[in-house]
Scaffold this motif. Sequence first.
Motif, PDB file in Angstrom:
ATOM      1  N   PRO A 133     -10.511  32.486 -32.366  1.00 46.00           N
ATOM      2  CA  PRO A 133     -10.100  31.855 -31.109  1.00 46.00           C
ATOM      3  C   PRO A 133      -9.136  30.680 -31.342  1.00 46.00           C
ATOM      4  N   GLY A 134      -8.148  30.562 -30.465  1.00 41.86           N
ATOM      5  CA  GLY A 134      -7.126  29.533 -30.579  1.00 41.86           C
ATOM      6  C   GLY A 134      -7.656  28.118 -30.766  1.00 41.86           C
ATOM      7  N   PRO A 135      -8.658  27.704 -29.972  1.00 38.21           N
ATOM      8  CA  PRO A 135      -9.179  26.346 -30.153  1.00 38.21           C
ATOM      9  C   PRO A 135      -9.786  26.122 -31.545  1.00 38.21           C
ATOM     10  N   VAL A 136     -10.344  27.163 -32.132  1.00 39.17           N
ATOM     11  CA  VAL A 136     -10.927  27.048 -33.477  1.00 39.17           C
ATOM     12  C   VAL A 136      -9.812  26.928 -34.516  1.00 39.17           C
ATOM     13  N   VAL A 137      -8.745  27.718 -34.357  1.00 42.21           N
ATOM     14  CA  VAL A 137      -7.602  27.630 -35.267  1.00 42.21           C
ATOM     15  C   VAL A 137      -7.028  26.217 -35.228  1.00 42.21           C
ATOM     16  N   CYS A 163      -1.491  20.954 -31.315  1.00 40.04           N
ATOM     17  CA  CYS A 163      -1.874  20.313 -32.577  1.00 40.04           C
ATOM     18  C   CYS A 163      -0.633  19.975 -33.405  1.00 40.04           C
ATOM     19  N   LEU A 164       0.322  20.880 -33.449  1.00 42.07           N
ATOM     20  CA  LEU A 164       1.549  20.650 -34.217  1.00 42.07           C
ATOM     21  C   LEU A 164       2.402  19.540 -33.597  1.00 42.07           C
ATOM     22  N   LEU A 165       2.455  19.492 -32.276  1.00 41.98           N
ATOM     23  CA  LEU A 165       3.179  18.400 -31.620  1.00 41.98           C
ATOM     24  C   LEU A 165       2.540  17.057 -31.965  1.00 41.98           C
ATOM     25  N   CYS A 186      -8.396  19.322 -38.570  1.00 41.46           N
ATOM     26  CA  CYS A 186      -9.330  18.774 -39.568  1.00 41.46           C
ATOM     27  C   CYS A 186      -8.673  18.654 -40.947  1.00 41.46           C
ATOM     28  N   CYS A 187      -7.691  19.479 -41.225  1.00 41.80           N
ATOM     29  CA  CYS A 187      -6.963  19.392 -42.496  1.00 41.80           C
ATOM     30  C   CYS A 187      -5.888  18.314 -42.448  1.00 41.80           C
ATOM     31  N   SER A 192     -17.139  25.630 -42.614  1.00 45.08           N
ATOM     32  CA  SER A 192     -18.243  25.915 -41.686  1.00 45.08           C
ATOM     33  C   SER A 192     -17.715  26.354 -40.323  1.00 45.08           C
ATOM     34  N   LEU A 193     -16.608  25.777 -39.911  1.00 43.26           N
ATOM     35  CA  LEU A 193     -16.006  26.120 -38.630  1.00 43.26           C
ATOM     36  C   LEU A 193     -15.452  27.548 -38.635  1.00 43.26           C
ATOM     37  N   LEU A 194     -14.810  27.929 -39.739  1.00 41.66           N
ATOM     38  CA  LEU A 194     -14.176  29.248 -39.814  1.00 41.66           C
ATOM     39  C   LEU A 194     -15.132  30.366 -40.236  1.00 41.66           C
TER      40      LEU A 194
END
Length: 189
Positions: free
Chosen positions: A93-97, A64-66, A103-104, A159-161
Amino acid sequence: MRFRKLLDVIQGQRHDFLNHLQVISGLLQLKKEERLRDYLSQVSIELARLSKTAKIRIPDVTACLLNAFHEAAMNQVDLELEVTSDFTGCVVPGPVVAEALECCLIPFFKLMESPQAQERFIKVYFQENEENSICRLLFPEPLLGDLEYFEKELNSVGSLLGPYGGRVNMAVANGGVEIFLVFPGNEKQ
């Protein structure tokens, strides 16, 4: 979709690498040693900025950062990354993070596509306290209508977190916006 973006990042890095080799070769042939030193220094700084993404021990977040660095370059945005926590204690979980972070970032980059965007920077901080892993994003304050767009996106992040005990908050102050992503658990493994 994330893999498509990552492929774009890899292709962009390959292109940049080949360009760097070409410039270095040209400077060597022209015996421009001082310019070569300056250029190598500049490339080293650029690579050091990108290498900070690997300090996060969650592969999805690194990807995501890349992607974020690639988007920043495409939109002429200065992205500053500071990592003081590798997030190994994060229980989300990593995919949720990664999805929460993405999303931000998406609304921010959409705003940066506008020619009216004056200040073009984003700062991303990964840190922790005794109980939580925290990601903070700071960027210039968007127009009021755009702020509502951010709030809508942040509701989906909440909602995701939520099921994992995480939360998201946004503060607008001093001409900027700060988003706090709080991921519970700092259980060092």
